[in-house]
Motif scaffolding. Structure first.
Motif, PDB file in Angstrom:
ATOM      1  N   LEU A   1      38.422  39.293  44.408  1.00 59.43           N
ATOM      2  CA  LEU A   1      37.174  38.538  44.251  1.00 59.43           C
ATOM      3  C   LEU A   1      36.707  38.575  42.793  1.00 59.43           C
ATOM      4  CD1 LEU A   1      34.962  36.908  45.680  1.00 59.43           C
ATOM      5  CD2 LEU A   1      33.747  39.059  46.036  1.00 59.43           C
TER       6      LEU A   1
ATOM      7  N   THR B   1      36.338  35.311  40.284  1.00 59.72           N
ATOM      8  CA  THR B   1      35.071  35.040  39.590  1.00 59.72           C
ATOM      9  C   THR B   1      35.300  34.914  38.088  1.00 59.72           C
ATOM     10  OG1 THR B   1      33.872  36.266  41.293  1.00 59.72           O
ATOM     11  CG2 THR B   1      32.712  35.858  39.230  1.00 59.72           C
TER      12      THR B   1
ATOM     13  N   LYS C   1      31.927  37.193  51.542  1.00 58.26           N
ATOM     14  CA  LYS C   1      32.590  36.861  50.278  1.00 58.26           C
ATOM     15  C   LYS C   1      31.714  36.005  49.363  1.00 58.26           C
ATOM     16  CE  LYS C   1      36.607  34.493  48.431  1.00 58.26           C
ATOM     17  NZ  LYS C   1      37.820  33.746  48.715  1.00 58.26           N
TER      18      LYS C   1
ATOM     19  N   GLN D   1      30.287  37.132  45.776  1.00 61.09           N
ATOM     20  CA  GLN D   1      30.657  36.386  44.581  1.00 61.09           C
ATOM     21  C   GLN D   1      29.403  35.909  43.842  1.00 61.09           C
ATOM     22  OE1 GLN D   1      33.202  32.823  44.843  1.00 61.09           O
ATOM     23  NE2 GLN D   1      34.277  33.694  43.101  1.00 61.09           N
TER      24      GLN D   1
END
Length: 183
Positions: A40, A44, A74, A78
């Motif tokens: 993740l 990003t 998620k 994020q």
């Protein structure tokens, strides 16, 4: 192909965020699933690396491999990382270094977002997680990013802490409970 995959993934994320805003009044529960926090973070940073504002910033990843997974929504997590990294970018208007690291501490995963920007004045540190508090000029910020991030992490059983020195930079520390190995 990578760019198209990124566009598709981010379009779906935006759709989910808009759906979340529309569902907000109904208080629909967020969807938690186990995920690799390093992946993740990488997603990003790839997303942000394409923004013009990040062209003067050196992005450094110091991610500990093989971390236990975290059980999170998620899109919400994020959003936290986007808020922290965008704030870091704005604090380094003339350029600098953004370091994102991950590690494990006991039964918790720790992610640190560190910038070499202007820092936060000591008298503001107690207020930065309050809704609508901002030190940015009018029209540059709503004062909701850190407040929303703090709330998201609390919902996930996590924490958000800050350490800052004016003229040297800021570190935001995110902690989240790790998924137990049996899970």
């Amino acid at each position: 192909r990578q760019d198209l995959d990124l566009i598709i993934r981010e379009t779906k994320r935006v759709r989910d965020i808009v759906r979340g805003l529309l569902d907000f009044a109904r208080e629909t529960p967020f969807v938690q699933k186990p995920l690799d926090i390093n992946e993740l973070i990488r997603q990003t940073l790839r997303l942000l690396g394409k923004r013009e504002a990040f062209q003067k910033i050196v992005m450094v990843e110091d991610l500990t491999e093989g971390l236990p997974w975290v059980n999170v929504d998620k899109n919400q997590l994020q959003q936290v990382f986007l808020n922290l990294t965008l704030n870091a970018c704005e604090a380094m208007g003339e350029g600098g270094t953004l370091l994102v690291s991950s590690s494990v501490a006991g039964e918790r995963i720790v992610v640190k977002v560190t910038d070499t920007g202007c820092g936060i004045r000591r008298e503001h540190l107690d207020q930065i997680f309050e809704p609508f508090f901002t030190t940015k000029p009018v029209g540059k910020g709503t004062g909701l990013g850190l407040s929303v991030s703090y709330g998201i992490l609390q919902q996930h059983g996590g924490t958000l802490e800050v350490d800052s020195e004016v003229g040297k930079g800021t570190t935001f520390t995110v902690t989240l409970p790790a998924v137990p190995p049996a899970a």
